[in-house]
Each structure stands twice: as structure tokens, then as C-alpha cells.
Design an enzyme around this catalytic site. Structure first.
Site, PDB file in Angstrom:
ATOM      1  N   CYS A 276       0.804  -1.226   0.000  1.00 10.16           N
ATOM      2  CA  CYS A 276       0.000   0.000   0.000  1.00 10.16           C
ATOM      3  C   CYS A 276       0.838   1.277   0.000  1.00 10.16           C
ATOM      4  O   CYS A 276       0.348   2.336  -0.368  1.00 10.16           O
ATOM      5  CB  CYS A 276      -0.941   0.011   1.200  1.00 10.16           C
ATOM      6  SG  CYS A 276      -2.058  -1.405   1.241  1.00 10.16           S
TER       7      CYS A 276
ATOM      8  N   HIS B 188      -9.598   2.889  -1.682  1.00  9.98           N
ATOM      9  CA  HIS B 188      -8.207   2.489  -1.468  1.00  9.98           C
ATOM     10  C   HIS B 188      -7.700   1.595  -2.607  1.00  9.98           C
ATOM     11  O   HIS B 188      -7.553   0.389  -2.444  1.00  9.98           O
ATOM     12  CB  HIS B 188      -8.136   1.756  -0.117  1.00  9.98           C
ATOM     13  CG  HIS B 188      -6.780   1.324   0.313  1.00  9.98           C
ATOM     14  ND1 HIS B 188      -5.602   1.824  -0.225  1.00  9.98           N
ATOM     15  CD2 HIS B 188      -6.399   0.417   1.264  1.00  9.98           C
ATOM     16  CE1 HIS B 188      -4.573   1.243   0.376  1.00  9.98           C
ATOM     17  NE2 HIS B 188      -5.020   0.378   1.278  1.00  9.98           N
TER      18      HIS B 188
ATOM     19  N   CYS C 260       0.450   2.758   6.131  1.00  2.73           N
ATOM     20  CA  CYS C 260       0.967   1.449   6.524  1.00  2.73           C
ATOM     21  C   CYS C 260       0.974   0.516   5.317  1.00  2.73           C
ATOM     22  O   CYS C 260       0.257   0.740   4.341  1.00  2.73           O
ATOM     23  CB  CYS C 260       0.124   0.843   7.650  1.00  2.73           C
ATOM     24  SG  CYS C 260      -1.636   0.707   7.300  1.00  2.73           S
TER      25      CYS C 260
END
Length: 425
Positions: A118, A381, A411
């Protein structure tokens, strides 16, 4: 006479040191990395309005728009292209190269695809900053892209053959994007561990998710994202049909707050608190930022959005990846030479609502400075893009709200995080 000569020599030495210091300062200023343009596509829902486009096509749209905003006419002047992507299966060789050529960048410009899960998109920005600070590059294209709608399924034993019994299709999206390989469970279970460890209830997570959706809706209505979103023209599936122009994020429009409170836990059936609604969704989207040396931006007559004044990575146990931003952000802030209290706005990627809650608690960040225009729960996302997306949003937020310092942190699976500190220019 000797005393006067010695005194003169000392003065000359002081002047020499002063000039040397000024030259070093000027050189450092010249090599300061700045963001001259920052854009993103709308973030759309899984199998939504952008699902007919590949991840690399979305990336090309974002990069092309970023180049236009940066007024780069001669694309051969670009030194390097660094782009993040997490699930590259099925995209073909060198996805970043495909994006670059698709955006009209010459084939003489080198490209690298970055995968830090990510954090991939943000990592491209910090890597670009490092090359500029070192004097290796002057103009770097950065960003990230992901089409979670188009990730293929895998047939692992097909190459060697199935001798007997049932075969299994592996979902590439789950296997390569959302699965903790160290503990062999969905990353949502890590969210449950975080909620339990830091005592966040289901109600608190739902309340935060509602806040994220509400802020996203309000920001959209107030046109707060207008300066960062580049519309995407989706070709019609019918020959001669009219293209569809996608201009807004989609995810927040699907929120049903009454239904949210009735949802079953998604990852831990017994006493679970993390649900599909207080987690980020599966999404498609791309982001792009043009990073230059300050001297190069001035030479081109460009007014940068922000200066990159600090960045850092940090790591912890894979199961605790959710709180890794609380390790990376203070490190980046310290390197920037400022204090946490001086930061006007924080963008922390909301992989789950509990990620924002836990990191906010650990670092003492109040909600009025955190994800003020909504976060990944409300916006979405697309994993390869998100690190760049929150950096794009932060750069424009500082401009729109007249803030001086902003910090973004994200994160990533495996137990790590990347953070970046921006100063508005």
C-alpha cells in the site's frame, strides 16, 4: 605587522567560511525536492465506472494530466519515471514503462515499477526526492496505479498438470494484495488485533467510518477535490458510442449508515469489530506527481505546490502493520526539523477505521487535523495508488486551507509504513 597580518588572515578565514556556508545553503536549496503538480483520477468502486480500463491505462491518464499541469512540453527532459503498483499479474511486462509510453513520454526515459504494497505510491515520491537531493535527477514522474477490478485469478498447478482430484482457483487480489502471508490470514484480522490491543469498540470504528464518509461527501460538494482530480474519459463499449466522462469519486455515494450498524464482522465472527463498512473498499484509481529540484522549478517559472522537507520508513511485526505509521511519522517529522504540534494537517491512510483511530491515539493527533476531507474508508483504497493519492490530497489541502506543514503516512502489508512531510510554498 605580524599581528595585523594574523588578524587579517582570521577575518579572511571567517569570510571564507561564511561564503562556503552560503554556497552550501544555496546548493541545498537548489536541490530541494518540490512538487510542481499533483493529480489523481477519481477513485471508483470495484467493478465500477473505470473497470473497463486497465491499471496501466489509468496510470497513463494520471501521468498525462500531471505533465500538462507541470507545463512540461519537452517530455525528453524527464530524467526518470517511478510508479507504484501492487498486483502486476496480467498487466504485461514493466507496468510503469507501459504507463510512461502511454502518457507520451519518450522511450529514452527510464522507468521503474515499485511494489511496497500500500505504500508503493508514496515510496516513489520519497525515492524521487532522494535522487534530486543527491543531484542525480532534476525532473521525476512519480505516482501509483491499481485496477483491483481487473486482477486475475490464478490456476497454480496448471503448468505441471492436475493428476487427480479437484483444482483450485486462487483470487490474485486476495492472495497478492490482501493476505498476510506470515500469519496466513486476511489483513483484516490484523485490524481486529489492533482494535483489541488499543481498546477500540465496534461503535467507535463505525462512528469514525461515518465521519470519513461524511467528510468525503462534504469535501466533494464543496469542490475541495476539484484541483486534484483529473477526469477520465472511458471509451464506449459500442462502436461509434459516446465516451463516458468520470469526474467524481464513487465510494462515498454507496454509504448506508443505518445498514452499517447492522453488518456482521467481516474477519472475526466471534466478537469481531471490523466490518466491510468500517474498512476501506476495493477500488480502481491512479495518481501522479511531478517532483523537481527547486532550482529546476524556478528555471521553468513554475510555482511549486509544496517542498518535501522530510520522509521516513519504519517497520514492525507483520501483524502490527496497522500502527506502523506511528513509527514512521515521528521519524519523518524529526528529520524535517519541526515538531508534531506544528503540523497543520495529517493524512493517514484508512486501510481500516481502526488504523486512523489507533495511530491518532498513539501520536496524540486530534480529529480536527486528521483526514479532514475524508480518507480511504470514504474515498476508497486502490492499493498501488493510495500512498501517492494521500500525498496529492495533502499538497492541495495545504494550498486550499493555507496550512504550512502537512504529514502523510501509510501502513503496508508485512509490517511497515512510509511517511512524508510537506511544506506549502
Amino acid at each position: 605587522m605580524f599581528r595585523r597580518a594574523a588578524s587579517g588572515a582570521r577575518r579572511l578565514n571567517r569570510v571564507s567560511k561564511c561564503v562556503s556556508h552560503q554556497r552550501r545553503a544555496a546548493s541545498q536549496l537548489a536541490n530541494d525536492p518540490v512538487i510542481v503538480s499533483a493529480v489523481r483520477t477519481p477513485v471508483v468502486s470495484f467493478s465500477g465506472s473505470l473497470s473497463s480500463m486497465t491499471a496501466t491505462q489509468l496510470g497513463s491518464v494520471a501521468v498525462k494530466a500531471a505533465l500538462e499541469k507541470a507545463q512540461i512540453q519537452n517530455k525528453a527532459e524527464i530524467d526518470e519515471v517511478l510508479l507504484g503498483n501492487v498486483i502486476s499479474a496480467g498487466l504485461g511486462q514493466a507496468p510503469a514503462r507501459q504507463v510512461s509510453l502511454g502518457a507520451g513520454i519518450p522511450d529514452t526515459v527510464d522507468c521503474t515499477t515499485i511494489n511496497k504494497v500500500c505504500a508503493s505510491g508514496m515510496k516513489t515520491v520519497t525515492l524521487a526526492a532522494q535522487t534530486i537531493m543527491a543531484g542525480s535527477n532534476k525532473v521525476v514522474v512519480t505516482g501509483g496505479f491499481e485496477s483491483m477490478s481487473n486482477v486475475p485469478y490464478y490456476l497454480p498447478k496448471a503448468r505441471s498438470g492436475y493428476r487427480y482430484g479437484h483444482g483450485q482457483l486462487i483470487d490474485g487480489l486476495l492472495f497478492d494484495g490482501l493476505w498476510d502471508v506470515y500469519n496466513q490470514h486476511h489483513m483484516g484480522v490484523c485490524g481486529e488485533v489492533c482494535a483489541s490491543k488499543y481498546s477500540f469498540t465496534r461503535e467507535q470504528q463505525d462512528e469514525y467510518a461515518i465521519l470519513s464518509y461524511t467528510r468525503t461527501a462534504q469535501a466533494t460538494q464543496a469542490r475541495a477535490f476539484q484541483s486534484e482530480i483529473c477526469p477520465v474519459s472511458v471509451p464506449s463499449p459500442k462502436k461509434g458510442g459516446k465516451d463516458t466522462l468520470v469526474t467524481e469519486d464513487e465510494e462515498y455515494k454507496k454509504a448506508d449508515f443505518d445498514k452499517m450498524k447492522k453488518l456482521s464482522p467481516a474477519f472475526q465472527k466471534q466478537n469481531g469489530t471490523v466490518t466491510a463498512a468500517n474498512s476501506s473498499a476495493l477500488n480502481d484509481g491512479a495518481s501522479a506527481l511531478i517532483v523537481m529540484s527547486h532550482a529546476e522549478a524556478l528555471r521553468r517559472g513554475l510555482k511549486p505546490l509544496a517542498r518535501i522537507i522530510g520522509f521516513a520508513d519504519a517497520a514492525t511485526a507483520p501483524i502490527d502493520f496497522t500502527i506502523a505509521p506511528s513509527l514512521a511519522i515521528p521519524k519523518a517529522v524529526e528529520r524535517a526539523g519541526i515538531r508534531m504540534e506544528e503540523v497543520d494537517f495529517f493524512e493517514i491512510n484508512e486501510a481500516f477505521a481502526v488504523v486512523a483511530l489507533a495511530n491518532g491515539k498513539l501520536m496524540g493527533i486530534d480529529k480536527e487535523r486528521l483526514n479532514v476531507n475524508g480518507g480511504a474508508v470514504g474515498i476508497g483504497h486502490p492499493i498501488g495508488s493510495s500512498g501517492a493519492r494521500i500525498t496529492v490530497t495533502l499538497a492541495h489541502l495545504l494550498q486550499n486551507r493555507n496550512g504550512r506543514y502537512g504529514v502523510a503516512g501509510i501502513c503496508n502489508g508485512g509490517g511497515a509504513a512510509t511517511a512524508i512531510v510537506l511544506e506549502r510554498l
